[in-house]
Design an enzyme around this catalytic site. Structure first.
Site, PDB file in Angstrom:
ATOM      1  N   SER A  17       0.830  -1.187   0.000  1.00 28.87           N
ATOM      2  CA  SER A  17       0.000   0.000   0.000  1.00 28.87           C
ATOM      3  C   SER A  17       0.872   1.248   0.000  1.00 28.87           C
ATOM      4  CB  SER A  17      -0.882   0.012   1.244  1.00 28.87           C
ATOM      5  OG  SER A  17      -1.600  -1.183   1.307  1.00 28.87           O
ATOM      6  N   ASP A  33       2.782   4.185   1.272  1.00 26.52           N
ATOM      7  CA  ASP A  33       3.472   4.399   2.544  1.00 26.52           C
ATOM      8  C   ASP A  33       3.854   3.118   3.286  1.00 26.52           C
ATOM      9  OD1 ASP A  33       3.239   7.095   2.106  1.00 26.52           O
ATOM     10  OD2 ASP A  33       1.357   7.243   3.221  1.00 26.52           O
ATOM     11  N   SER A  79       9.657   1.844  -1.542  1.00 27.24           N
ATOM     12  CA  SER A  79      10.816   2.535  -2.088  1.00 27.24           C
ATOM     13  C   SER A  79      11.944   2.549  -1.068  1.00 27.24           C
ATOM     14  CB  SER A  79      10.434   3.965  -2.486  1.00 27.24           C
ATOM     15  OG  SER A  79       9.452   3.931  -3.493  1.00 27.24           O
ATOM     16  N   ASP A  97       9.631  -2.039  -8.965  1.00 27.09           N
ATOM     17  CA  ASP A  97       8.954  -1.392  -7.843  1.00 27.09           C
ATOM     18  C   ASP A  97       7.563  -0.996  -8.325  1.00 27.09           C
ATOM     19  OD1 ASP A  97       8.309  -0.052  -5.560  1.00 27.09           O
ATOM     20  OD2 ASP A  97       9.526   1.712  -5.985  1.00 27.09           O
ATOM     21  N   PRO A 140       3.800   0.534  -7.841  1.00 20.56           N
ATOM     22  CA  PRO A 140       3.061   1.494  -7.032  1.00 20.56           C
ATOM     23  C   PRO A 140       1.864   0.861  -6.347  1.00 20.56           C
ATOM     24  CG  PRO A 140       3.293   2.239  -9.304  1.00 20.56           C
ATOM     25  CD  PRO A 140       3.698   0.818  -9.272  1.00 20.56           C
ATOM     26  N   LYS A 195       8.179  -2.058   9.018  1.00 15.70           N
ATOM     27  CA  LYS A 195       8.009  -1.080  10.097  1.00 15.70           C
ATOM     28  C   LYS A 195       7.852  -1.769  11.451  1.00 15.70           C
ATOM     29  CE  LYS A 195       6.154   2.294   6.884  1.00 15.70           C
ATOM     30  NZ  LYS A 195       5.340   3.476   6.660  1.00 15.70           N
ATOM     31  N   SER A 237     -25.677 -12.559  30.253  1.00 15.56           N
ATOM     32  CA  SER A 237     -25.375 -11.143  30.042  1.00 15.56           C
ATOM     33  C   SER A 237     -23.975 -10.871  30.587  1.00 15.56           C
ATOM     34  CB  SER A 237     -26.396 -10.291  30.811  1.00 15.56           C
ATOM     35  OG  SER A 237     -26.040  -8.934  30.720  1.00 15.56           O
ATOM     36  N   SER A 252     -30.530 -15.565  24.698  1.00 16.79           N
ATOM     37  CA  SER A 252     -31.328 -16.745  24.312  1.00 16.79           C
ATOM     38  C   SER A 252     -31.209 -17.870  25.320  1.00 16.79           C
ATOM     39  CB  SER A 252     -30.952 -17.210  22.899  1.00 16.79           C
ATOM     40  OG  SER A 252     -29.551 -17.280  22.717  1.00 16.79           O
TER      41      SER A 252
END
Lengths: 638, 331
Positions: free
Chosen positions: A41, A43, A47, A119, A121, A175, A479, A551
């Site tokens: 994606s 960012d 690159s 590379d 995009p 990252k 619950s 239920s």
């Protein structure tokens, strides 16, 4: 350059260069080549990763580095640090906008291999560039931002890489420095990806935790990920088995590019071998004409060859004068290629103007150029969800399965067998633009196959188009037991896998459909009956329905089960002991019930009947909601 | 199994754990070995050249006499053997090349059995455009304008060029078949997708194609191939004692008596060679003792500055210099 490393770089400048250049050249001469694409994606750091590979493999020279440092300060996005992206973003518009527009080809070599990187995009509108880059690649490196996990674009890129026939997939979880090198983050992403990959037919991939910016696990093993035992990226690139050239084990195929006639005594047929091996004396058959002869010579500038194989550019001469020209395919005589004029194909549309079914386009395949008309798509594939959608045409970056017919017979092989003989482009006659890329699935032997089949839109049809089995995931429990939390997580995961889901819960049912009902036993039963009916209708529409209600009564759950198709009702018991649920008391209801402010509260003054044979039991005291959701998704999709 | 050669056996041993082998259905033997990177590059370049000859009406090979041109010409001989390459060689001359380049140019064309077209922009000639007095105008008029004029004059619709993608950032994004409009301009944002080995060579009226068969070669590949194939290159690539002067940080060779010496400036004999060749007054030499191909390659691999640094052309207009020139029609 902050990466902490424990070893010397894998490919420091080869000492041989200085010591024994002849030996070095000898080694380099025998290197193999790996072509790969990087995609991810916007960012995700593609690159930056490539810049890092070039930098670490000494492909960036001092003057380039000086210019890079200068540019980084001016327009870089990394503060005072070097912005490697500037190195690969080649066009002025790209540097200005800080994005990558077009496929860029980069080169580097290690001591073992030479690499060509395309590379690609990440922008949605550049699917065509990704397909272009992938068409010549042996491997795809798919980047994921560790903070974001598997995204729509990750799925799209993986699907495209798989579509174009790339066999080696690397999942580079990038990252990692920004998630503190957390092992479980990595493993969750890998698990998410695995579930998705399997769904689209990717059987194998290699996942590597990296940081392009900091340099972790790129060329050297990082101290920051002691839990990771697999190969570092460069090691994997250097050692992944390329196998033998595609087509190597297949019968001989030579698409004729050009007929070489320098004088009356020589008539040679030049081309690059698409499959198999050829030797002088081999019997050949020219397709589509079917004429046969024998190979007399394999002619090259460096002398005649005794044998030539897939990938080599050669010139053949025959023993007989037979008709053979550009576009013909010279084949092994006893196992020739097929020729046909109608095909089922996958088409990736690459032009702004949409496809016009019925219009004649120029089709180029191998060395053949013919005229082709494409039928209305059988369906379009949503590259985000992998769904098959009805479509009348294909627009820019659309992918669809279409039948097409050509004005004369085309020599071909299915794309999965041979890319040279199964991949084609379509060219617009007016603009001469390349408007589409396509792959041949198979030929249609009978003309009537081309006709559209109208089908009743049945329960099965609804489910088939969504590529899933309808289900009702019936969550039951006290619950505060965690039903809604887990149901929500399950839905998120299913949705991320491209499944079509819907949650029925107190919020969207009690406020509308059932707002006339209270909490008496009779109303509780009617409440469940209505929910069962709605869920049933939704399964007819092909959906996976998640219901999240206390239920409490077995009988009503049994009633709901009986409404559904066999095998589609999955009862999930969220087993949380009353004291645990009460201690959580997220909504403060137990407190109110204990104080007598809330009547007919399950567990306090109204009974809960635990399921006797639920399909799935979740013990929330033994596992986290996340783990529970994982388990449920696995069970439901298995 | 009897047909497996020693080398194939070695491959099998190396990779036996990882992948299954492709077996010949008919004979039950392992077929072929993986091609080396140079073999793959050579086969690809030959394929590209043959496609151009099959599809273009009037192809030409632009020949600059440098090492890349030498490799490109060698590959053309291979692609069309035993015929000579079925197109002319064209040198767009600036009249300021090194004398050694002119010598090799004429010899190489003759050896290949090809017609040689030398084109010199008449306007530049008339105005006496030269690199000493006219700066960037020299390149614009002799090279960029000269090339456009030559292509138009002869009606060439496809021109082979020796550019490589590893040379420069905008070239890294250029297609192998790169289209130019009627003004020879390049539109980087509107390039045709180029898939597999399929090249769309159809052009509209006025358009022409630049074809780069060496797109995927690197500088090292070029040198290695020259070494392996014994390709003749201009002697200036090899170190020798040559008369030089230093100007603006560039070491220039005084190649003929047109070189205007400043007052008190005397050429100094130095051991130099050139990593790239252009107009001699614009091409910087490096001091070197590398006199053989292996020594050149060794020096290149150990060096720390990129190939084009010795050329003045890329320094204009910051990082976008080459991209801008190409949009204007520079090759």
């Amino acid at each position: 350059m902050t990466g902490t490393t424990t070893e010397e770089p894998v490919y420091k400048t080869d000492a041989l260069i200085a010591e024994d250049i002849d030996k070095y050249l000898e080694v380099h001469q025998h290197k193999t080549m790996l072509r790969f694409i990087t995609c991810g994606s916007v960012d995700d750091g593609k690159s930056t990763l490539i810049g890092r590979l070039l930098y670490d493999s000494k492909m960036i020279f001092e003057d380039q580095l000086a210019a890079l440092e200068n540019d980084s300060k001016k327009v870089g996005t990394q503060g005072q640090q070097i912005d490697f992206a500037l190195l690969v973003d080649g066009l002025a518009a790209e540097r200005e906008q800080g994005i990558t527009i077009d496929v860029a080809y980069r080169f580097f070599a290690t001591e073992k291999r030479k690499f060509i990187v395309a590379d690609c995009p990440g922008h949605e509108q550049y699917t065509r560039n990704m397909v272009t880059g992938a068409s010549t690649a042996d491997m795809a490196v798919i980047l994921i931002d560790a903070r974001k996990g598997v995204l729509t674009q990750t799925r799209r890129h993986s699907f495209l890489a798989h579509l174009i026939g790339i066999r080696h997939i690397v999942l580079a979880v990038n990252k990692m420095d920004l998630v503190d090198y957390d092992q479980s983050t990595f493993e969750h992403i890998v698990a998410d990806y695995r579930a998705f990959a399997k769904q689209i037919g990717i059987e194998e991939f290699t996942a590597i935790p990296i940081s392009g910016l900091a340099g972790d696990n790129i060329t050297t093993r990082s101290e920051n990920t002691p839990w990771y035992k697999g190969p570092v990226l460069i090691e994997h690139l250097e050692t992944v088995d390329l196998g033998l050239d595609e087509g190597a084990g297949q019968p001989f195929r030579l698409p004729v590019q050009w007929v070489n006639r320098p004088n009356l005594d020589f008539r040679g047929f030049a081309g690059q071998i698409a499959a198999g091996t050829v030797k002088p004396g081999d019997a050949i058959r020219v397709i589509p004409s079917g004429k046969t002869s024998t190979v007399s010579r394999i002619v090259t500038f460096d002398g005649d060859l005794d044998e030539a194989s897939t990938g080599q550019s050669i010139t053949l001469t025959f023993a007989d004068e037979i008709d053979c020209s550009r576009g013909d395919v010279i084949c092994a005589a006893d196992d020739p290629a097929e020729a046909a004029d109608q095909f089922e194909t996958t088409i990736v549309w690459m032009a702004d103007e949409e496809m016009l079914p019925g219009r004649n386009y120029i089709l180029k395949i191998g060395t053949q150029t013919v005229s082709a008309a494409v039928q209305q798509p059988k369906f379009r594939i949503d590259v985000n969800s992998m769904e098959h959608l009805a479509a009348k045409t294909l627009g820019l970056n659309d992918i669809g399965v279409c039948e097409l017919s050509t004005d004369k017979r085309v020599v071909f092989a299915p794309y999965t067998e041979n890319k040279d003989l199964g991949g084609f482009i379509l060219i617009d006659r007016m603009t001469n633009a390349t408007v589409a890329a396509g792959t041949i699935h198979f030929s249609l032997r009978r003309a009537q196959n081309v006709h559209w089949q109208s089908i009743d839109v049945s329960r099965e049809a609804h489910a088939t188009i969504k590529n899933q089995r309808p289900r009702v995931l019936w969550f039951t429990g006290l619950s505060g037991s965690g039903k809604s939390t887990i149901a929500n997580l399950v839905e998120q995961k299913l949705h991320a896998l491209g499944k079509h889901t819907f949650i029925l819960d107190g919020d969207n049912v009690r406020h509308g459909l059932n707002k006339d009902l209270g909490f008496t036993d009779a109303d509780r039963i009617e409440n469940i009956r209505r929910i069962g009916e709605v869920a049933r209708l939704m399964t007819d529409a092909g959906l996976i329905v998640l219901t999240s209600f206390i239920s409490p009564f077995r009988a009503e759950r049994q009633l709901a089960r009986s409404m559904m198709e066999a095998g589609e009702f999955v009862e999930i018991y969220i087993n949380t002991p009353l004291d645990v649920a009460e201690s959580r008391d997220v909504k403060g209801l137990y407190k109110k019930a204990r104080a007598g402010d809330l009547k007919n509260f399950t567990g306090i003054d109204s009974p809960y009947e635990p399921p006797e044979n639920p399909e799935i039991v979740i013990d929330t005291t033994a596992m986290s909601a996340e783990e529970a959701a994982e388990l449920i998704v696995d069970r439901v999709l298995s | 199994m009897s047909r497996i050669t020693f080398y194939e056996t070695a491959i099998m041993r190396r990779s036996a754990q990882a992948a299954p082998f492709v077996w010949d259905r008919n004979e039950g033997t392992i077929k072929t070995m993986t091609m080396t990177h140079l073999q793959r590059l050579e086969a690809e370049s030959i394929h590209i050249m043959r496609e151009v000859v099959a599809e273009a009406e009037r192809p030409v090979m632009l020949y600059s006499v440098g090492k890349d041109s030498a490799v490109m010409l060698h590959l053309a001989k291979k692609a069309f053997y035993p015929a000579p390459p079925p197109f002319p060689l064209m040198h767009v001359d600036t009249t300021w090349k090194f004398q050694d380049m002119y010598k090799l140019r004429d010899k190489a064309a003759k050896d290949a059995g090809m017609e040689l077209i030398v084109y010199q922009n008449p306007e530049a000639r008339e105005k006496g455009i030269n690199p000493f007095d006219h700066g960037p105008l020299h390149t614009d008029m002799w090279k960029t304008e000269g090339l456009k004029q030559a292509l138009d004059k002869y009606g060439f619709d496809a021109a082979f060029g020796g550019a490589r993608r590893d040379e420069e950032k905008s070239r890294a994004k250029e297609r192998i078949f790169s289209f130019r409009n009627a003004n020879h301009g390049w539109d980087p944002k509107n390039q045709r997708p180029e898939l597999w080995k399929l090249y769309n060579a159809r052009k509209s009226k006025g358009e022409s194609i630049r074809v780069f068969p060496l797109s995927n070669w690197t500088e090292l590949d070029i040198w290695q191939y020259i070494h392996l194939e014994g390709i003749e290159i201009v002697p200036l690539y090899f170190s020798a004692k040559r008369p030089t002067v230093e100007r603006d940080g560039l070491l220039l060779m005084v190649d003929d008596d047109r070189f205007p010496l400043a007052e008190g400036e005397t050429p100094v004999e130095r051991s130099i060679r050139f990593r790239t060749l252009g107009c001699y007054p614009l091409t910087g030499a490096v001091e070197s003792e590398a006199a053989t191909l292996p020594e050149i390659i060794q020096e290149m691999l150990l060096t720390t500055t990129s190939e084009r640094q010795g050329r003045a052309i890329d320094k204009d207009e910051g990082g976008a210099g080459m991209e801008k020139k190409k949009q204007e029609g520079y090759f």
